[in-house]
Design a protein around this motif. Structure first.
Motif, PDB file in Angstrom:
ATOM      1  N   ALA A 223      48.561  35.492  41.448  1.00  0.00           N
ATOM      2  CA  ALA A 223      48.005  34.756  40.234  1.00  0.00           C
ATOM      3  C   ALA A 223      46.772  34.152  40.651  1.00  0.00           C
ATOM      4  CB  ALA A 223      49.026  33.725  39.912  1.00  0.00           C
ATOM      5  N   GLU A 224      46.851  33.556  41.826  1.00  0.00           N
ATOM      6  CA  GLU A 224      45.458  32.808  42.386  1.00  0.00           C
ATOM      7  C   GLU A 224      44.404  33.712  42.369  1.00  0.00           C
ATOM      8  OE1 GLU A 224      44.315  30.398  46.274  1.00  0.00           O
ATOM      9  OE2 GLU A 224      46.192  29.653  45.356  1.00  0.00           O
ATOM     10  N   ARG A 225      44.780  35.030  43.251  1.00  0.00           N
ATOM     11  CA  ARG A 225      43.686  36.207  43.567  1.00  0.00           C
ATOM     12  C   ARG A 225      43.139  36.555  42.335  1.00  0.00           C
ATOM     13  NH1 ARG A 225      45.664  39.802  48.374  1.00  0.00           N
ATOM     14  NH2 ARG A 225      46.097  38.224  49.941  1.00  0.00           N
ATOM     15  N   ILE A 226      43.779  36.676  41.103  1.00  0.00           N
ATOM     16  CA  ILE A 226      43.426  37.030  40.051  1.00  0.00           C
ATOM     17  C   ILE A 226      43.025  36.352  38.843  1.00  0.00           C
ATOM     18  CG2 ILE A 226      44.305  39.584  40.350  1.00  0.00           C
ATOM     19  CD1 ILE A 226      46.642  38.824  38.275  1.00  0.00           C
ATOM     20  N   ASP A 227      43.082  34.857  39.328  1.00  0.00           N
ATOM     21  CA  ASP A 227      42.806  33.831  38.506  1.00  0.00           C
ATOM     22  C   ASP A 227      43.504  33.616  37.146  1.00  0.00           C
ATOM     23  OD1 ASP A 227      41.423  31.390  37.850  1.00  0.00           O
ATOM     24  OD2 ASP A 227      39.838  32.719  36.892  1.00  0.00           O
ATOM     25  N   ILE A 228      44.837  33.902  37.163  1.00  0.00           N
ATOM     26  CA  ILE A 228      45.712  33.745  36.044  1.00  0.00           C
ATOM     27  C   ILE A 228      46.815  32.543  36.330  1.00  0.00           C
ATOM     28  CG2 ILE A 228      45.525  35.624  35.079  1.00  0.00           C
ATOM     29  CD1 ILE A 228      48.327  36.800  35.871  1.00  0.00           C
ATOM     30  N   SER A 229      47.562  32.105  35.470  1.00  0.00           N
ATOM     31  CA  SER A 229      48.540  31.015  35.691  1.00  0.00           C
ATOM     32  C   SER A 229      49.713  31.914  36.305  1.00  0.00           C
ATOM     33  CB  SER A 229      49.020  30.317  34.412  1.00  0.00           C
ATOM     34  OG  SER A 229      49.631  31.249  33.739  1.00  0.00           O
ATOM     35  N   VAL A 230      50.560  30.937  37.153  1.00  0.00           N
ATOM     36  CA  VAL A 230      51.757  31.385  37.700  1.00  0.00           C
ATOM     37  C   VAL A 230      52.725  31.931  36.771  1.00  0.00           C
ATOM     38  CG1 VAL A 230      53.810  30.961  39.314  1.00  0.00           C
ATOM     39  CG2 VAL A 230      51.406  30.364  39.766  1.00  0.00           C
ATOM     40  N   THR A 231      52.943  31.141  35.236  1.00  0.00           N
ATOM     41  CA  THR A 231      53.586  31.591  34.339  1.00  0.00           C
ATOM     42  C   THR A 231      53.396  32.859  33.749  1.00  0.00           C
ATOM     43  OG1 THR A 231      54.058  29.013  33.949  1.00  0.00           O
ATOM     44  CG2 THR A 231      54.302  30.686  32.127  1.00  0.00           C
ATOM     45  N   HIS A 232      52.040  33.058  33.586  1.00  0.00           N
ATOM     46  CA  HIS A 232      51.627  34.444  33.080  1.00  0.00           C
ATOM     47  C   HIS A 232      51.638  35.522  33.923  1.00  0.00           C
ATOM     48  CE1 HIS A 232      47.921  36.715  31.034  1.00  0.00           C
ATOM     49  NE2 HIS A 232      49.058  37.257  31.181  1.00  0.00           N
ATOM     50  N   MET A 233      51.711  35.294  35.448  1.00  0.00           N
ATOM     51  CA  MET A 233      52.263  36.212  36.246  1.00  0.00           C
ATOM     52  C   MET A 233      53.553  36.594  36.118  1.00  0.00           C
ATOM     53  SD  MET A 233      50.766  38.218  38.905  1.00  0.00           S
ATOM     54  CE  MET A 233      51.707  39.435  38.274  1.00  0.00           C
ATOM     55  N   SER A 234      54.411  35.577  35.764  1.00  0.00           N
ATOM     56  CA  SER A 234      56.068  35.906  35.880  1.00  0.00           C
ATOM     57  C   SER A 234      56.321  36.686  34.575  1.00  0.00           C
ATOM     58  CB  SER A 234      56.570  34.486  35.840  1.00  0.00           C
ATOM     59  OG  SER A 234      57.931  34.519  35.574  1.00  0.00           O
ATOM     60  N   HIS A 235      55.510  36.208  33.648  1.00  0.00           N
ATOM     61  CA  HIS A 235      55.794  36.722  32.367  1.00  0.00           C
ATOM     62  C   HIS A 235      55.343  38.554  32.506  1.00  0.00           C
ATOM     63  CE1 HIS A 235      56.679  33.516  29.219  1.00  0.00           C
ATOM     64  NE2 HIS A 235      56.410  33.038  30.542  1.00  0.00           N
ATOM     65  N   ILE A 236      54.313  38.573  32.987  1.00  0.00           N
ATOM     66  CA  ILE A 236      54.081  40.018  33.387  1.00  0.00           C
ATOM     67  C   ILE A 236      55.012  40.723  34.141  1.00  0.00           C
ATOM     68  CG2 ILE A 236      52.210  41.551  34.693  1.00  0.00           C
ATOM     69  CD1 ILE A 236      50.000  39.420  33.766  1.00  0.00           C
ATOM     70  N   GLU A 237      55.365  40.305  35.083  1.00  0.00           N
ATOM     71  CA  GLU A 237      56.326  41.066  35.875  1.00  0.00           C
ATOM     72  C   GLU A 237      57.888  41.122  35.471  1.00  0.00           C
ATOM     73  OE1 GLU A 237      56.864  39.330  39.810  1.00  0.00           O
ATOM     74  OE2 GLU A 237      55.055  39.760  40.245  1.00  0.00           O
ATOM     75  N   THR A 238      58.119  40.248  34.289  1.00  0.00           N
ATOM     76  CA  THR A 238      59.435  40.311  33.410  1.00  0.00           C
ATOM     77  C   THR A 238      59.141  41.075  32.204  1.00  0.00           C
ATOM     78  OG1 THR A 238      58.950  38.247  32.376  1.00  0.00           O
ATOM     79  CG2 THR A 238      60.378  38.204  34.364  1.00  0.00           C
ATOM     80  N   GLY A 239      57.901  41.437  31.871  1.00  0.00           N
ATOM     81  CA  GLY A 239      57.601  42.293  30.691  1.00  0.00           C
ATOM     82  C   GLY A 239      57.670  41.303  29.431  1.00  0.00           C
ATOM     83  N   ASN A 240      57.693  40.235  29.502  1.00  0.00           N
ATOM     84  CA  ASN A 240      57.774  39.154  28.333  1.00  0.00           C
ATOM     85  C   ASN A 240      56.289  39.071  27.533  1.00  0.00           C
ATOM     86  OD1 ASN A 240      60.289  38.736  28.603  1.00  0.00           O
ATOM     87  ND2 ASN A 240      60.306  37.176  30.049  1.00  0.00           N
ATOM     88  N   THR A 241      55.216  39.650  28.252  1.00  0.00           N
ATOM     89  CA  THR A 241      54.042  39.648  27.762  1.00  0.00           C
ATOM     90  C   THR A 241      53.310  40.966  27.611  1.00  0.00           C
ATOM     91  OG1 THR A 241      52.052  38.312  27.638  1.00  0.00           O
ATOM     92  CG2 THR A 241      52.860  38.976  29.670  1.00  0.00           C
ATOM     93  N   LYS A 242      52.297  41.086  26.971  1.00  0.00           N
ATOM     94  CA  LYS A 242      51.608  42.315  26.914  1.00  0.00           C
ATOM     95  C   LYS A 242      50.480  42.151  28.116  1.00  0.00           C
ATOM     96  CE  LYS A 242      52.631  44.283  22.527  1.00  0.00           C
ATOM     97  NZ  LYS A 242      51.976  44.778  21.468  1.00  0.00           N
ATOM     98  N   LEU A 243      50.174  43.244  28.899  1.00  0.00           N
ATOM     99  CA  LEU A 243      49.204  43.166  30.071  1.00  0.00           C
ATOM    100  C   LEU A 243      47.831  43.528  29.471  1.00  0.00           C
ATOM    101  CD1 LEU A 243      48.928  42.728  32.838  1.00  0.00           C
ATOM    102  CD2 LEU A 243      49.726  44.912  33.303  1.00  0.00           C
ATOM    103  N   SER A 244      46.845  42.488  29.359  1.00  0.00           N
ATOM    104  CA  SER A 244      45.772  43.092  29.155  1.00  0.00           C
ATOM    105  C   SER A 244      45.107  44.117  30.085  1.00  0.00           C
ATOM    106  CB  SER A 244      44.735  42.053  28.905  1.00  0.00           C
ATOM    107  OG  SER A 244      44.028  41.368  30.012  1.00  0.00           O
TER     108      SER A 244
ATOM    109  N   ILE B 221      44.965  43.326  38.859  1.00  0.00           N
ATOM    110  CA  ILE B 221      46.288  43.423  39.528  1.00  0.00           C
ATOM    111  C   ILE B 221      46.144  44.440  40.645  1.00  0.00           C
ATOM    112  CG2 ILE B 221      48.662  43.704  39.419  1.00  0.00           C
ATOM    113  CD1 ILE B 221      48.705  41.924  37.012  1.00  0.00           C
ATOM    114  N   ALA B 222      45.881  45.582  40.045  1.00  0.00           N
ATOM    115  CA  ALA B 222      45.876  46.728  40.968  1.00  0.00           C
ATOM    116  C   ALA B 222      44.783  46.888  42.146  1.00  0.00           C
ATOM    117  CB  ALA B 222      45.319  48.055  39.824  1.00  0.00           C
ATOM    118  N   LYS B 223      43.749  45.879  41.807  1.00  0.00           N
ATOM    119  CA  LYS B 223      42.775  45.815  42.955  1.00  0.00           C
ATOM    120  C   LYS B 223      43.434  44.816  43.886  1.00  0.00           C
ATOM    121  CE  LYS B 223      38.480  46.461  40.438  1.00  0.00           C
ATOM    122  NZ  LYS B 223      37.007  45.882  39.740  1.00  0.00           N
ATOM    123  N   ALA B 224      43.840  43.805  43.472  1.00  0.00           N
ATOM    124  CA  ALA B 224      44.428  42.785  44.404  1.00  0.00           C
ATOM    125  C   ALA B 224      45.538  43.383  45.223  1.00  0.00           C
ATOM    126  CB  ALA B 224      44.950  41.437  43.556  1.00  0.00           C
ATOM    127  N   LEU B 225      46.377  44.217  44.484  1.00  0.00           N
ATOM    128  CA  LEU B 225      47.307  44.930  45.293  1.00  0.00           C
ATOM    129  C   LEU B 225      46.973  46.077  46.197  1.00  0.00           C
ATOM    130  CD1 LEU B 225      50.301  44.711  42.834  1.00  0.00           C
ATOM    131  CD2 LEU B 225      49.921  43.201  44.614  1.00  0.00           C
TER     132      LEU B 225
END
Length: 110
Positions: free
Chosen positions: A25-46, A53-57
């Motif tokens: 989350a820090e590497r891509i400048d989003i909140s940890v909560t947002h990162m968690s929601h992305i991984e659980t599919g609870n939010t749509k990914l812009s 994310i792809a670049k960071a990984l």
């Protein structure tokens, strides 16, 4: 688009890189909560966040989007290693068996 499956792939690659959700989350400048929601599919990914994310990984975007691409690559690598240890005749036999198996699978999966 299955955001849950994409999120699970992101989690798999994040863990393979030894990163916590906080670190990614820090590497891509989003909140940890947002990162968690992305991984659980609870939010749509812009798209911009997805690209970050792809670049960071350090993974191809297709690897995050395409179904079972990671597993397929692993299986192909295993088959390649197996075939490299075979004689020419063994390779021809294995190829014939694989073609017959594929034909049977296609016939009976309809």
């Amino acid at each position: 688009m299955d955001y849950y499956k994409i999120g699970q792939k992101i989690r798999k690659y994040r863990k393979a890189n030894g990163l916590s959700q906080e670190q990614l989350a820090e590497r891509i400048d989003i909140s940890v909560t947002h990162m968690s929601h992305i991984e659980t599919g609870n939010t749509k990914l812009s798209l911009p966040v997805f690209v970050d994310i792809a670049k960071a990984l350090e993974v191809q975007r297709d690897d995050l989007l395409c179904e079972n691409l990671f597993e397929r690559k692993t299986s192909i690598n295993e088959l390649t290693e197996l075939l490299e240890s075979c004689s020419a005749q063994q390779v021809r036999i294995i190829t014939d068996v694989a073609k017959a198996a594929k034909t049977a699978l296609e016939k009976y999966s309809k």
